[in-house]
Design a protein around this motif. Structure first.
Motif, PDB file in Angstrom:
ATOM      1  N   THR A   4      42.207  37.342  21.841  1.00 45.79           N
ATOM      2  CA  THR A   4      41.496  37.772  23.038  1.00 45.79           C
ATOM      3  C   THR A   4      40.538  38.894  22.667  1.00 45.79           C
ATOM      4  OG1 THR A   4      43.381  37.201  24.422  1.00 45.79           O
ATOM      5  CG2 THR A   4      41.787  38.725  25.344  1.00 45.79           C
ATOM      6  N   GLY A   7      36.843  41.010  27.659  1.00 41.06           N
ATOM      7  CA  GLY A   7      37.607  41.606  28.744  1.00 41.06           C
ATOM      8  C   GLY A   7      36.756  42.141  29.866  1.00 41.06           C
ATOM      9  N   ARG A  11      33.895  39.524  30.929  1.00 40.08           N
ATOM     10  CA  ARG A  11      34.484  38.245  31.333  1.00 40.08           C
ATOM     11  C   ARG A  11      33.916  37.773  32.666  1.00 40.08           C
ATOM     12  NH1 ARG A  11      40.599  36.895  33.123  1.00 40.08           N
ATOM     13  NH2 ARG A  11      40.432  34.654  32.868  1.00 40.08           N
ATOM     14  N   ARG A  47      38.822  33.903  27.505  1.00 45.18           N
ATOM     15  CA  ARG A  47      38.877  35.307  27.114  1.00 45.18           C
ATOM     16  C   ARG A  47      38.733  35.496  25.606  1.00 45.18           C
ATOM     17  NH1 ARG A  47      43.677  38.294  30.004  1.00 45.18           N
ATOM     18  NH2 ARG A  47      42.575  39.998  29.019  1.00 45.18           N
ATOM     19  N   CYS A  60      37.745  44.040  25.098  1.00 46.83           N
ATOM     20  CA  CYS A  60      39.028  44.249  25.773  1.00 46.83           C
ATOM     21  C   CYS A  60      39.460  45.696  25.617  1.00 46.83           C
ATOM     22  CB  CYS A  60      40.101  43.349  25.157  1.00 46.83           C
ATOM     23  SG  CYS A  60      39.951  41.639  25.608  1.00 46.83           S
TER      24      CYS A  60
END
Length: 65
Positions: A4, A7, A11, A47, A60
């Motif tokens: 991932t 974020g 996103r 993600r 993220c």
């Protein structure tokens, strides 16, 4: 499977932008190039962005322990 690395706002922007491009392509407003909106839509939903992984970007938030 994929790490991932997409974020928050990134996103949301990918999903919204992808949906807008797909909608415009479906209505014939911008032509078939709008179907490339599937890329930001998919990366936003999963993600994970392969290009981010290649260049070492990560949007993220870090998890504090």
């Amino acid at each position: 499977m994929f790490k991932t690395n997409v974020g928050g706002i990134d996103r949301i922007a990918r999903i919204a932008g992808g949906l807008v491009l797909l909608g415009l392509a479906a209505t014939g407003t911008i032509g078939v190039w709008g179907y490339l909106g599937i890329v930001p839509l998919a990366t936003g939903l999963m993600r994970s962005c392969p290009l981010y992984a290649i260049v070492g970007l990560n949007t993220c938030p870090t998890k504090s322990s």
